[in-house]
Design an enzyme around this catalytic site. Sequence first.
Site, PDB file in Angstrom:
ATOM      1  N   HIS A 307       1.055  -1.159   0.004  1.00  0.00           N
ATOM      2  CA  HIS A 307      -0.095   0.073  -0.013  1.00  0.00           C
ATOM      3  C   HIS A 307       0.828   1.183   0.071  1.00  0.00           C
ATOM      4  O   HIS A 307       1.855   1.260   0.670  1.00  0.00           O
ATOM      5  CB  HIS A 307      -0.993   0.188   1.120  1.00  0.00           C
ATOM      6  CG  HIS A 307      -2.124   1.065   1.036  1.00  0.00           C
ATOM      7  ND1 HIS A 307      -1.855   2.468   1.386  1.00  0.00           N
ATOM      8  CD2 HIS A 307      -3.304   0.852   0.801  1.00  0.00           C
ATOM      9  CE1 HIS A 307      -3.086   2.565   1.141  1.00  0.00           C
ATOM     10  NE2 HIS A 307      -3.873   1.958   0.750  1.00  0.00           N
ATOM     11  N   ASP A 364      -7.807  -3.886  -0.723  1.00  0.00           N
ATOM     12  CA  ASP A 364      -8.327  -3.974  -1.917  1.00  0.00           C
ATOM     13  C   ASP A 364      -8.395  -5.724  -2.340  1.00  0.00           C
ATOM     14  O   ASP A 364      -9.392  -5.740  -2.858  1.00  0.00           O
ATOM     15  CB  ASP A 364      -7.707  -3.054  -2.923  1.00  0.00           C
ATOM     16  CG  ASP A 364      -7.832  -1.856  -2.629  1.00  0.00           C
ATOM     17  OD1 ASP A 364      -9.093  -1.204  -2.509  1.00  0.00           O
ATOM     18  OD2 ASP A 364      -6.602  -0.972  -2.493  1.00  0.00           O
TER      19      ASP A 364
END
Length: 429
Positions: A307, A364
Amino acid sequence: MSDKAILELHGQKHEFPIIKGTEDEIGIDIKSLRSITGGAITIDPGFKNTGACESGITFLDGEKGILRYRGYSIEELAEKADFLEVAFLLIYGELPTKEELDKFHSDIKSYAVVDDDIKKILDAFPKSAHPMGVLSSLTSALTAFNPSSVDVSSPDAMYNSIVKIMGKFPVLVAWTMRKKHGLPLDYGDSSLGYVENVIKMMFKKPHEEYVNNPIFVNALDKLLILHGDHEQNCSTSTVRIVGSSHAGLFASLSAGISALWGPLHGGANQAVLEMLKGIQADGGDTKKYMAKAKDKNDPFRLMGFGHRVYKNFDPRAKIIKAAADEVLADLGIEDPILEIAKGLEQEALKDEYFVKRKLYPNVDFYSGVIYRAMGIPSDMFTVMFALGRLPGWIAQWVEMRLRKEPIGRPRQIYIGENYRPFKTLEERG
């Protein structure tokens, strides 16, 4: 530590005050930079080092993997609260009492009817239209049916606008998906909870009774909480900067939806599924694609791992992984796409290359897996993200307006041509 920062420019020193946040974050207040330096500005593409505001909504520490809403850890909120409680917390700053929560939910349900003319706008879209484009358009269209601007100085007016969009937005989300699948539009059931009703509105088929799966409800509730707010990201900044012009709440939210649509932002979970489909089409060899991901000369990019903000781990991923495991175990699905996802997950969690670089599966990755398992099509993933982010956007818009922040107006350094005299058409040859 000094409470001043000193900048030396052209032999002159200029002092700027230091701002310190409640979590010891440090900012240099440069709002007087242009005036005291004779026009100098800072350049910060992407605003990665620029604070656009002071905010009391979300605290994020990417180095330590911390995410808190109004001081409450995301772990506790996901475990002990439901989505409407968290929505109320984000918008109003405190967890609601039972009386406040019941009223909030009741008032939201009272506004969960969309003007019938909105259906005509929806009908005009072809089935091939991307759901995010449809959702953004329908949200903007709500402005036409609610033309009066919000009086931000009136708590009652603000509250009515908030419960109105919280009531209508899930309807638009469900209608967007039902339009895609050619299903009749549905208003759900006012006797259900907020999340239960969303699921029913999305999936109920004509002439069939719909019974909610509690594991689905729990997983979606957690996903919406985890997506509730995430500090000054692209879509949130968009909502604030559009709202800074005193554009209305619905118009500002529509702009945020468009910003979220981008594959580098809310579209990341859809990109995960597209990647998994690509791996499946190439034979489904996860080891081959993990090797490609480690090869610097290979253009393949592993989506859903690591991330840009969280340098250690994504705290949201730890929470939702358990929900993903529960959903898959409950359904007993034999889906080659989900098998590939599980294979990549296991490879990454034990591969030294990924572990060393802390490239763990992020929110995600797991949200895409859950939505796929629930039967939500991949082009609806970002729409579900928007549903979760709605209260965060509202909270940020309200905070910006109540703080009377100035209209957003970034500067630039011009790198074009210097002055050139105009040439007539004949002179241009």
